[in-house]
Design a protein around this motif. Structure first.
Motif, mmCIF file in Angstrom:
data_model
loop_
_atom_site.group_PDB
_atom_site.id
_atom_site.type_symbol
_atom_site.label_atom_id
_atom_site.label_comp_id
_atom_site.label_asym_id
_atom_site.label_seq_id
_atom_site.Cartn_x
_atom_site.Cartn_y
_atom_site.Cartn_z
ATOM 1 N N GLU A 67 0.852 -1.178 0.000
ATOM 2 C CA GLU A 67 0.000 0.000 0.000
ATOM 3 C C GLU A 67 0.889 1.229 0.000
ATOM 4 O O GLU A 67 2.061 1.159 0.395
ATOM 5 C CB GLU A 67 -0.937 0.023 1.209
ATOM 6 C CG GLU A 67 -0.226 0.065 2.546
ATOM 7 C CD GLU A 67 -1.201 0.067 3.713
ATOM 8 O OE1 GLU A 67 -2.419 -0.017 3.467
ATOM 9 O OE2 GLU A 67 -0.735 0.160 4.855
ATOM 10 N N LEU A 68 0.344 2.334 -0.455
ATOM 11 C CA LEU A 68 1.133 3.560 -0.543
ATOM 12 C C LEU A 68 1.109 4.276 0.799
ATOM 13 O O LEU A 68 0.097 4.865 1.190
ATOM 14 C CB LEU A 68 0.580 4.472 -1.648
ATOM 15 C CG LEU A 68 1.424 5.706 -1.956
ATOM 16 C CD1 LEU A 68 2.772 5.304 -2.564
ATOM 17 C CD2 LEU A 68 0.678 6.644 -2.904
ATOM 18 N N SER A 69 2.220 4.216 1.500
ATOM 19 C CA SER A 69 2.318 4.888 2.794
ATOM 20 C C SER A 69 2.523 6.393 2.592
ATOM 21 O O SER A 69 2.845 6.848 1.484
ATOM 22 C CB SER A 69 3.494 4.325 3.588
ATOM 23 O OG SER A 69 4.715 4.603 2.923
ATOM 24 N N SER A 70 2.349 7.153 3.660
ATOM 25 C CA SER A 70 2.547 8.601 3.573
ATOM 26 C C SER A 70 4.001 8.930 3.253
ATOM 27 O O SER A 70 4.291 9.874 2.505
ATOM 28 C CB SER A 70 2.129 9.265 4.887
ATOM 29 O OG SER A 70 2.853 8.725 5.982
ATOM 30 N N SER A 71 4.949 8.145 3.786
ATOM 31 C CA SER A 71 6.361 8.392 3.505
ATOM 32 C C SER A 71 6.693 8.085 2.049
ATOM 33 O O SER A 71 7.486 8.787 1.410
ATOM 34 C CB SER A 71 7.240 7.549 4.437
ATOM 35 O OG SER A 71 6.991 6.166 4.250
ATOM 36 N N ALA A 72 6.068 7.036 1.489
ATOM 37 C CA ALA A 72 6.291 6.707 0.082
ATOM 38 C C ALA A 72 5.698 7.782 -0.823
ATOM 39 O O ALA A 72 6.299 8.159 -1.838
ATOM 40 C CB ALA A 72 5.687 5.357 -0.239
ATOM 41 N N ALA A 73 4.536 8.299 -0.457
ATOM 42 C CA ALA A 73 3.917 9.373 -1.241
ATOM 43 C C ALA A 73 4.777 10.623 -1.207
ATOM 44 O O ALA A 73 4.910 11.334 -2.216
ATOM 45 C CB ALA A 73 2.518 9.668 -0.698
ATOM 46 N N GLU A 74 5.394 10.903 -0.066
ATOM 47 C CA GLU A 74 6.282 12.049 0.047
ATOM 48 C C GLU A 74 7.534 11.847 -0.786
ATOM 49 O O GLU A 74 8.022 12.771 -1.461
ATOM 50 C CB GLU A 74 6.660 12.269 1.524
ATOM 51 C CG GLU A 74 7.377 13.569 1.795
ATOM 52 C CD GLU A 74 6.541 14.799 1.479
ATOM 53 O OE1 GLU A 74 7.122 15.835 1.093
ATOM 54 O OE2 GLU A 74 5.303 14.721 1.591
ATOM 55 N N ALA A 75 8.068 10.625 -0.768
ATOM 56 C CA ALA A 75 9.243 10.311 -1.580
ATOM 57 C C ALA A 75 8.945 10.482 -3.064
ATOM 58 O O ALA A 75 9.798 10.926 -3.844
ATOM 59 C CB ALA A 75 9.703 8.886 -1.297
ATOM 60 N N LEU A 76 7.719 10.163 -3.437
ATOM 61 C CA LEU A 76 7.311 10.276 -4.832
ATOM 62 C C LEU A 76 7.290 11.732 -5.292
ATOM 63 O O LEU A 76 7.532 12.026 -6.465
ATOM 64 C CB LEU A 76 5.942 9.633 -5.013
ATOM 65 C CG LEU A 76 5.417 9.440 -6.434
ATOM 66 C CD1 LEU A 76 6.422 8.686 -7.292
ATOM 67 C CD2 LEU A 76 4.084 8.702 -6.401
ATOM 68 N N LYS A 77 7.020 12.651 -4.377
ATOM 69 C CA LYS A 77 7.047 14.073 -4.732
ATOM 70 C C LYS A 77 8.466 14.524 -5.052
ATOM 71 O O LYS A 77 8.689 15.352 -5.933
ATOM 72 C CB LYS A 77 6.479 14.905 -3.584
ATOM 73 C CG LYS A 77 4.996 14.710 -3.332
ATOM 74 C CD LYS A 77 4.526 15.564 -2.163
ATOM 75 C CE LYS A 77 3.047 15.344 -1.862
ATOM 76 N NZ LYS A 77 2.599 16.151 -0.686
ATOM 77 N N ASN A 78 9.425 13.985 -4.322
ATOM 78 C CA ASN A 78 10.826 14.367 -4.537
ATOM 79 C C ASN A 78 11.455 13.633 -5.713
ATOM 80 O O ASN A 78 12.415 14.125 -6.313
ATOM 81 C CB ASN A 78 11.638 14.102 -3.262
ATOM 82 C CG ASN A 78 11.203 14.970 -2.106
ATOM 83 O OD1 ASN A 78 10.862 16.147 -2.294
ATOM 84 N ND2 ASN A 78 11.193 14.420 -0.894
ATOM 85 N N TYR A 79 10.923 12.446 -6.012
ATOM 86 C CA TYR A 79 11.422 11.653 -7.134
ATOM 87 C C TYR A 79 10.238 11.244 -8.008
ATOM 88 O O TYR A 79 9.739 10.127 -7.926
ATOM 89 C CB TYR A 79 12.175 10.424 -6.620
ATOM 90 C CG TYR A 79 13.478 10.771 -5.948
ATOM 91 C CD1 TYR A 79 14.655 10.908 -6.682
ATOM 92 C CD2 TYR A 79 13.536 10.996 -4.570
ATOM 93 C CE1 TYR A 79 15.860 11.254 -6.072
ATOM 94 C CE2 TYR A 79 14.732 11.343 -3.950
ATOM 95 C CZ TYR A 79 15.891 11.463 -4.710
ATOM 96 O OH TYR A 79 17.071 11.807 -4.103
ATOM 97 N N PRO A 80 9.764 12.171 -8.857
ATOM 98 C CA PRO A 80 8.530 11.947 -9.633
ATOM 99 C C PRO A 80 8.769 11.014 -10.825
ATOM 100 O O PRO A 80 8.969 11.440 -11.956
ATOM 101 C CB PRO A 80 8.164 13.358 -10.095
ATOM 102 C CG PRO A 80 9.487 14.062 -10.195
ATOM 103 C CD PRO A 80 10.349 13.499 -9.100
#
Length: 437
Positions: free
Chosen positions: A128-141
């Motif tokens: 599942e997409l955790s909040s930390s993974a979603a944040e990482a995705l913002k920095n590495y799109p």
């Protein structure tokens, strides 16, 4: 007298023109713009229109060619999406453009200390997409995600997981997996999924019936689409011709090049019927190798002439709405060295692009495989693959290092931004073609 004759001739011509303009049979009707635009390309090509209840009705094709104005308008409509992509490119930062070049495991977004290596098959997978993974995705799109068995639990879980990922980015993601049919099938070989299982591609190929390969592609494509996938790393287009080969075997449709080509093409057709992007693999040919590129570089020792007659037949009629995966396969008979095809300009840009005229999206095989990690750092592998002409870098061994290395290579002039733009253009065009934008 001559002057008078000219005057009379001119007068007669004026009368004829005026009469023609008054004729009731001559008016030219102009179809309203909004009505002309309602006909899709597929409907125009098949001579079919869709009724209001969704049923297909036949319509006779026009007896004459359409007016030049309609052709010009159609050309304009085709060019508009290209203009849209150009606009997007001008608005994207370098980081956003480089991000489109990566397809990664969801697990690669876990930057926490002590997180297991994403390539470790025994490590727990992200489901599942955790909040930390979603944040990482913002920095590495990144441009997309590839799912493995450990990321997939149940139909509801994977559907929700994919939906949450698609809601977390500025651009839609490629969502892919290896679902070949047979031993390599992340969904069908999971007991939680009630979908059709296939014995192997070889079993389908042995029938000699391309309709069965097309049906396999359509069946697989239908359930992949249902769960939210939009790309499949299939069909396997390798020609299985080396009995010492331990990695391809029954994953290939045939040891006969023409059969392998026709079956792979048919399976891809079936996938596209379900709006799933097919990926032909593994160029320039993994079927006549003895090594397993998961562990070491594979070697195909055939000459260029020999490959043209066999390994490359499945790649000679590809369209640009299909993808090609380039393997970590050395072809010393062509390059003169042991450079893996995924990092060879001569193979990717020289042969696949220029000789075989493929201008679609080229994807590397996984960059975390032993064929790569044994000889190249994550940074070297990523930059080399981009300079070779690959568009998408699949599963770097160290995602952040590879991502940052491509950014730095552009800033240092080792990779031109024009080269990055070429790949991003192809990627966005493919996403646009399949309705992801």
């Amino acid at each position: 007298m001559k002057k008078c004759s000219r005057i009379i001739s001119i007068a007669v011509m004026l009368v004829l023109i005026l009469c023609a303009g008054c004729s009731p049979s001559a008016p030219e009707t102009t179809q309203p713009e909004e009505t002309r635009n309602e006909t899709t390309d597929s409907q125009a090509n098949t001579g079919q229109t869709e009724s209001t209840d969704g049923k297909t009705e036949s319509s006779e094709p026009p007896a004459t060619e359409p007016p030049q104005t309609e052709i010009t308008q159609a050309e304009t409509e085709i060019s508009q999406p290209n203009d849209e992509i150009e606009r997007r490119l001008t608005e994207m930062t370098l980081k956003e453009k480089v991000g489109q070049l990566f397809i990664i495991r969801p697990d690669a977004l876990d930057f926490s200390p002590g997180a297991g290596q994403s390539r470790d098959p025994s490590a727990a997978g992200m489901t599942e997409l955790s909040s930390s993974a979603a944040e990482a995705l913002k920095n590495y799109p990144v441009g997309g995600f590839v799912f493995f068995r450990r990321n997939i639990q149940t139909p509801q879980q994977i559907t929700d997981f994919i939906a949450s990922i698609q809601g977390a980015g500025e651009l839609p993601f490629f969502i892919t997996l290896d679902e070949e049919g047979g031993s390599v099938a992340r969904i069908a070989n999971n007991d939680a999924f009630n979908v059709r299982k296939y014995t192997s591609a070889a079993a389908v190929g042995a029938t000699g019936d391309t309709a069965q390969a097309e049906e396999m592609g359509s069946t697989i494509g239908a359930y992949l689409s249902r769960y939210g996938f939009n790309m499949d790393f299939a069909p396997v287009a390798d020609v299985y011709s080396n009995p010492d080969n331990t990695v391809i075997g029954s994953r290939a449709f045939s040891s006969n090049a023409k059969t392998a080509a026709s079956m792979a093409e048919a399976m891809a057709k079936g996938l596209k019927q379900q709006n799933i992007i097919p990926t032909f693999k593994h160029f320039p040919g993994h079927g006549d190798t003895a090594e397993d590129s998961h562990k070491e570089i594979a070697v195909n020792r055939k000459s260029k002439a020999e490959m043209e007659k066999s390994e490359w037949l499945p790649y000679k009629s590809l369209s640009n709405d299909e993808c090609v995966m380039v393997g970590h396969i050395a072809a010393p008979g062509i390059t003169g060295d042991m450079t893996p095809a995924s990092m060879s300009y001569k193979i990717v840009s020289g042969i696949l692009r220029q000789q075989l005229n493929f201008n679609g999206v080229v994807i590397t095989d996984s960059l975390e495989m032993g064929a790569v990690t044994g000889s190249y750092t994550p940074a070297e592998a990523a930059v080399n693959a981009v300079n070779a002409g690959c568009d998408i870098l699949l599963c770097p061994d160290d995602f952040r290092t590879a991502f940052d290395a491509v950014i730095k290579a552009v800033e240092d002039g080792k990779v031109s931004e024009e080269r990055i733009n070429e790949s991003v253009y192809r990627i966005i065009l493919l996403k646009q073609t399949y309705g992801l934008l």
